[in-house]
Design a protein around this motif. Structure first.
Motif, PDB file in Angstrom:
ATOM      1  N   THR A   6       0.849  -1.190   0.000  1.00  0.00           N
ATOM      2  CA  THR A   6       0.000   0.000   0.000  1.00  0.00           C
ATOM      3  C   THR A   6       0.879   1.232   0.000  1.00  0.00           C
ATOM      4  O   THR A   6       1.802   1.352   0.816  1.00  0.00           O
ATOM      5  N   VAL A   7       0.585   2.156  -0.929  1.00  0.00           N
ATOM      6  CA  VAL A   7       1.328   3.405  -1.036  1.00  0.00           C
ATOM      7  C   VAL A   7       0.363   4.557  -0.765  1.00  0.00           C
ATOM      8  O   VAL A   7      -0.728   4.604  -1.341  1.00  0.00           O
ATOM      9  N   THR A  25       0.041   5.590 -10.154  1.00  0.00           N
ATOM     10  CA  THR A  25       0.357   4.346  -9.460  1.00  0.00           C
ATOM     11  C   THR A  25      -0.722   3.303  -9.715  1.00  0.00           C
ATOM     12  O   THR A  25      -0.419   2.144 -10.003  1.00  0.00           O
ATOM     13  N   VAL A  33      -0.820  -2.733  -6.616  1.00  0.00           N
ATOM     14  CA  VAL A  33      -0.523  -1.886  -5.469  1.00  0.00           C
ATOM     15  C   VAL A  33      -1.827  -1.221  -5.012  1.00  0.00           C
ATOM     16  O   VAL A  33      -2.597  -0.746  -5.844  1.00  0.00           O
ATOM     17  N   VAL A  35      -3.553   1.938  -3.475  1.00  0.00           N
ATOM     18  CA  VAL A  35      -3.155   3.335  -3.561  1.00  0.00           C
ATOM     19  C   VAL A  35      -4.087   4.202  -2.717  1.00  0.00           C
ATOM     20  O   VAL A  35      -5.311   4.083  -2.815  1.00  0.00           O
ATOM     21  N   SER A  77      -0.366   1.948   5.476  1.00  0.00           N
ATOM     22  CA  SER A  77       0.505   2.040   4.303  1.00  0.00           C
ATOM     23  C   SER A  77       1.881   1.449   4.561  1.00  0.00           C
ATOM     24  O   SER A  77       2.413   1.537   5.667  1.00  0.00           O
ATOM     25  N   ASP A  78       2.431   0.863   3.507  1.00  0.00           N
ATOM     26  CA  ASP A  78       3.799   0.361   3.568  1.00  0.00           C
ATOM     27  C   ASP A  78       4.793   1.449   3.176  1.00  0.00           C
ATOM     28  O   ASP A  78       5.897   1.517   3.705  1.00  0.00           O
ATOM     29  N   VAL A  79       4.369   2.287   2.222  1.00  0.00           N
ATOM     30  CA  VAL A  79       5.202   3.377   1.717  1.00  0.00           C
ATOM     31  C   VAL A  79       4.395   4.670   1.808  1.00  0.00           C
ATOM     32  O   VAL A  79       3.229   4.702   1.393  1.00  0.00           O
ATOM     33  N   ILE A  81       4.638   8.608   0.664  1.00  0.00           N
ATOM     34  CA  ILE A  81       5.325   9.600  -0.157  1.00  0.00           C
ATOM     35  C   ILE A  81       4.743  10.963   0.186  1.00  0.00           C
ATOM     36  O   ILE A  81       3.549  11.194  -0.017  1.00  0.00           O
ATOM     37  N   LYS A  95       7.715   1.897   8.513  1.00  0.00           N
ATOM     38  CA  LYS A  95       7.174   2.405   7.253  1.00  0.00           C
ATOM     39  C   LYS A  95       8.322   2.986   6.431  1.00  0.00           C
ATOM     40  O   LYS A  95       9.292   3.507   6.972  1.00  0.00           O
ATOM     41  N   LEU A 127       9.464   4.117  -8.406  1.00  0.00           N
ATOM     42  CA  LEU A 127       8.911   3.586  -7.163  1.00  0.00           C
ATOM     43  C   LEU A 127       8.329   2.186  -7.391  1.00  0.00           C
ATOM     44  O   LEU A 127       8.620   1.251  -6.644  1.00  0.00           O
ATOM     45  N   ILE A 131       9.185  -1.438  -5.709  1.00  0.00           N
ATOM     46  CA  ILE A 131       8.163  -2.128  -4.906  1.00  0.00           C
ATOM     47  C   ILE A 131       7.827  -3.487  -5.508  1.00  0.00           C
ATOM     48  O   ILE A 131       7.780  -4.486  -4.814  1.00  0.00           O
TER      49      ILE A 131
END
Length: 135
Positions: A6-7, A25, A33, A35, A77-79, A81, A95, A127, A131
């Protein structure tokens, strides 16, 4: 929680940069992914120039609505931004955080917003390569 990474994309108004990044994304990952996007001080609508430049390349963000950044979105979320939201984004151990320095498209002409869009696409492609390679 999903097995997909999850971003979360965060900017101040969640009306331009984060919306374009989230849309790229979703489109470029073809569903691989999850989003999310949010803003620390969300606007009442998506930037119409951002909508126009994304439409030029076949991505429709016109129905999107800015959302407020929540702690639960960050936790899920894992990432994460960030794009100019500074210290308003909560930080949790484990994270992955990145800060993308991008111009804010608010009040900019279409040529400038196209440049921002293309910069975002390049960053999203990099990205996703990282990922999805880790999967």
């Amino acid at each position: 929680m999903s097995t997909k990474p999850t971003v979360l994309f965060v900017c101040v108004h969640n009306a331009g940069r984060s919306q374009m990044a989230a849309a790229f994304t979703a489109a470029l990952s073809a569903g691989a992914v999850e989003v999310l996007s949010a803003g620390s001080e969300p606007s009442d609508r998506i930037n119409p120039v951002a909508v126009a430049v994304m439409e030029e390349i076949g991505i429709d963000i016109s129905a999107n609505r800015p959302r407020i950044l929540t702690t639960s979105a960050v936790q899920a979320s894992d990432v994460v931004i960030t794009m100019g939201c500074g210290d308003t984004c909560p930080v949790f151990p484990g994270k992955r955080y990145e800060d993308w320095e991008l111009d804010d498209p608010a009040g900019r002409d279409i040529v400038t917003v196209r440049r921002i869009r293309d910069d975002i696409r390049t960053r999203v492609e990099a990205l996703l390569a990282g990922i999805l390679q880790d999967e």
